[in-house]
Design a protein around this motif. Structure first.
Motif, PDB file in Angstrom:
ATOM      1  N   ALA A   1       9.279   2.633  20.438  1.00  0.00           N
ATOM      2  CA  ALA A   1       7.980   2.176  20.921  1.00  0.00           C
ATOM      3  C   ALA A   1       6.831   2.593  20.012  1.00  0.00           C
ATOM      4  CB  ALA A   1       7.733   2.726  22.329  1.00  0.00           C
ATOM      5  N   VAL A   2       7.133   3.351  18.956  1.00  0.00           N
ATOM      6  CA  VAL A   2       6.075   3.893  18.101  1.00  0.00           C
ATOM      7  C   VAL A   2       6.346   3.488  16.656  1.00  0.00           C
ATOM      8  CG1 VAL A   2       4.971   6.018  17.310  1.00  0.00           C
ATOM      9  CG2 VAL A   2       5.863   5.884  19.638  1.00  0.00           C
ATOM     10  N   PRO A   3       5.403   2.768  16.013  1.00  0.00           N
ATOM     11  CA  PRO A   3       5.587   2.503  14.587  1.00  0.00           C
ATOM     12  C   PRO A   3       5.203   3.762  13.811  1.00  0.00           C
ATOM     13  CG  PRO A   3       3.486   1.625  15.292  1.00  0.00           C
ATOM     14  CD  PRO A   3       4.158   2.204  16.524  1.00  0.00           C
ATOM     15  N   SER A   4       5.799   3.940  12.650  1.00  0.00           N
ATOM     16  CA  SER A   4       5.463   5.143  11.906  1.00  0.00           C
ATOM     17  C   SER A   4       5.797   4.994  10.434  1.00  0.00           C
ATOM     18  CB  SER A   4       6.208   6.349  12.489  1.00  0.00           C
ATOM     19  OG  SER A   4       7.595   6.122  12.471  1.00  0.00           O
ATOM     20  N   MET A   5       5.277   5.909   9.673  1.00  0.00           N
ATOM     21  CA  MET A   5       5.631   6.076   8.273  1.00  0.00           C
ATOM     22  C   MET A   5       6.320   7.435   8.215  1.00  0.00           C
ATOM     23  SD  MET A   5       4.467   3.384   6.845  1.00  0.00           S
ATOM     24  CE  MET A   5       3.193   2.151   6.869  1.00  0.00           C
ATOM     25  N   LEU A   6       7.504   7.488   7.634  1.00  0.00           N
ATOM     26  CA  LEU A   6       8.292   8.711   7.653  1.00  0.00           C
ATOM     27  C   LEU A   6       8.597   9.189   6.241  1.00  0.00           C
ATOM     28  CD1 LEU A   6      10.921   7.767  10.387  1.00  0.00           C
ATOM     29  CD2 LEU A   6       8.798   9.037  10.677  1.00  0.00           C
ATOM     30  N   SER A   7       9.175  10.378   6.166  1.00  0.00           N
ATOM     31  CA  SER A   7       9.627  10.913   4.886  1.00  0.00           C
ATOM     32  C   SER A   7      11.144  10.732   4.784  1.00  0.00           C
ATOM     33  CB  SER A   7       9.272  12.397   4.768  1.00  0.00           C
ATOM     34  OG  SER A   7      10.034  13.152   5.690  1.00  0.00           O
ATOM     35  N   VAL A   8      11.650  10.701   3.552  1.00  0.00           N
ATOM     36  CA  VAL A   8      13.094  10.573   3.334  1.00  0.00           C
ATOM     37  C   VAL A   8      13.849  11.724   3.996  1.00  0.00           C
ATOM     38  CG1 VAL A   8      14.912  10.567   1.572  1.00  0.00           C
ATOM     39  CG2 VAL A   8      12.864   9.165   1.267  1.00  0.00           C
TER      40      VAL A   8
ATOM     41  N   GLN B   1       1.152   6.792  -8.464  1.00  0.00           N
ATOM     42  CA  GLN B   1       0.501   7.725  -9.359  1.00  0.00           C
ATOM     43  C   GLN B   1      -1.017   7.630  -9.190  1.00  0.00           C
ATOM     44  OE1 GLN B   1       2.407   5.164 -10.318  1.00  0.00           O
ATOM     45  NE2 GLN B   1       4.253   6.000 -11.226  1.00  0.00           N
ATOM     46  N   GLY B   2      -1.643   8.773  -8.982  1.00  0.00           N
ATOM     47  CA  GLY B   2      -3.092   8.832  -8.846  1.00  0.00           C
ATOM     48  C   GLY B   2      -3.628   8.409  -7.486  1.00  0.00           C
ATOM     49  N   VAL B   3      -2.754   7.968  -6.594  1.00  0.00           N
ATOM     50  CA  VAL B   3      -3.202   7.532  -5.265  1.00  0.00           C
ATOM     51  C   VAL B   3      -3.427   8.771  -4.397  1.00  0.00           C
ATOM     52  CG1 VAL B   3      -2.579   6.242  -3.181  1.00  0.00           C
ATOM     53  CG2 VAL B   3      -2.009   5.323  -5.444  1.00  0.00           C
ATOM     54  N   THR B   4      -4.592   8.834  -3.755  1.00  0.00           N
ATOM     55  CA  THR B   4      -4.895   9.960  -2.866  1.00  0.00           C
ATOM     56  C   THR B   4      -4.947   9.538  -1.405  1.00  0.00           C
ATOM     57  OG1 THR B   4      -7.265   9.629  -3.223  1.00  0.00           O
ATOM     58  CG2 THR B   4      -6.151  11.244  -4.640  1.00  0.00           C
ATOM     59  N   ARG B   5      -5.229   8.263  -1.164  1.00  0.00           N
ATOM     60  CA  ARG B   5      -5.209   7.726   0.200  1.00  0.00           C
ATOM     61  C   ARG B   5      -4.589   6.349   0.148  1.00  0.00           C
ATOM     62  NH1 ARG B   5     -10.310   5.854   3.951  1.00  0.00           N
ATOM     63  NH2 ARG B   5      -9.129   4.191   4.925  1.00  0.00           N
ATOM     64  N   LEU B   6      -3.746   6.061   1.147  1.00  0.00           N
ATOM     65  CA  LEU B   6      -3.053   4.789   1.205  1.00  0.00           C
ATOM     66  C   LEU B   6      -3.220   4.192   2.593  1.00  0.00           C
ATOM     67  CD1 LEU B   6      -1.183   3.123  -0.700  1.00  0.00           C
ATOM     68  CD2 LEU B   6       0.751   4.236   0.417  1.00  0.00           C
ATOM     69  N   ASP B   7      -3.625   2.944   2.649  1.00  0.00           N
ATOM     70  CA  ASP B   7      -3.734   2.205   3.902  1.00  0.00           C
ATOM     71  C   ASP B   7      -2.697   1.089   3.904  1.00  0.00           C
ATOM     72  OD1 ASP B   7      -5.947   3.815   4.272  1.00  0.00           O
ATOM     73  OD2 ASP B   7      -7.389   2.184   4.430  1.00  0.00           O
TER      74      ASP B   7
ATOM     75  N   ASP C   1       4.401  10.435  -0.122  1.00  0.00           N
ATOM     76  CA  ASP C   1       4.677  11.429  -1.155  1.00  0.00           C
ATOM     77  C   ASP C   1       4.520  10.703  -2.480  1.00  0.00           C
ATOM     78  OD1 ASP C   1       5.691  13.220  -2.992  1.00  0.00           O
ATOM     79  OD2 ASP C   1       7.690  13.313  -2.109  1.00  0.00           O
ATOM     80  N   ALA C   2       3.458  11.000  -3.222  1.00  0.00           N
ATOM     81  CA  ALA C   2       3.146  10.279  -4.452  1.00  0.00           C
ATOM     82  C   ALA C   2       4.258  10.390  -5.487  1.00  0.00           C
ATOM     83  CB  ALA C   2       1.827  10.776  -5.029  1.00  0.00           C
TER      84      ALA C   2
END
Length: 191
Positions: free
Chosen positions: A63-70, A114-120, A141-142
């Motif tokens: 029920a929850v969308p998310s962005m996760l880590s490996v 590379q160089g990205v500090t914020r991602l939408d 994780d950049a």
């Protein structure tokens, strides 16, 4: 703050750390002793536990969308969760589906970070032309070169065949720029 001579109440985040097992032995012992004497903090800890259960159930239920880590996805698989994974190349697309036995649907989006500090992330669903939704400041994780996107599984299962376009935008003081676009060609299960 408590009056003179009264025991200090742990901050709420200390109770969360305690419940997660992230406190050292001395802090755990102090919180244990405090909880034995303080009904208010015991109730606060009960609320933390109930909230965690609710989040866990919502996540498990899709029920929850998310962005996760490996590493988090690997822990879920090691715990026996059935994870369907798709790897989508930079600016690419994938034909995808979800099965009734899947617990989680994970898309690995290859993206130059590379160089990205914020991602939408901006989402456009073919079933609602002209409408986009945006999630600001998603975790990433950049160094990994990918973003893991996990849609609401219950929603994906309920939808007919469709396309979903996900655009990833790097945001900084100069503005925003697209760093990747991904198209999912979802094939609904026969009903």
């Amino acid at each position: 703050m408590s009056g003179a001579g009264a025991p200090l109440h742990p901050e709420w985040h200390a109770l969360v750390d305690y419940w997660l097992g992230d406190t050292d032995d001395a802090a755990s012992a102090a919180i244990d002793a405090h909880l034995m004497q303080c009904d208010a903090c015991g109730r606060a800890l009960d609320e933390v536990v109930a909230l965690a259960r609710g989040v866990k159930e919502a996540f498990r239920g899709g029920a929850v969308p998310s962005m996760l880590s490996v590493p988090f996805v690997e822990r879920l698989k090691a715990a026996g969760r059935r994870v369907r994974e798709y790897r989508v190349p930079h600016n690419g697309s994938v034909v995808c589906s979800v099965a009734p036995e899947d617990d989680l649907l994970v898309s690995h989006l290859a993206v130059p970070l590379q160089g990205v500090t914020r991602l939408d992330a901006v989402f456009a669903l073919s079933l609602t032309p002209g409408h986009e939704s945006r999630v600001n400041d998603i975790p990433f994780d950049a160094t990994s070169g990918e973003v893991l996107f996990v849609p609401k599984l219950t929603e994906v299962r309920a939808l007919p065949s469709h396309e979903l376009v996900v655009r990833l935008l790097a945001v900084d003081a100069a503005g925003e720029r697209e760093v990747g676009q991904y198209t999912f060609h979802h094939q609904a299960a026969p009903r």
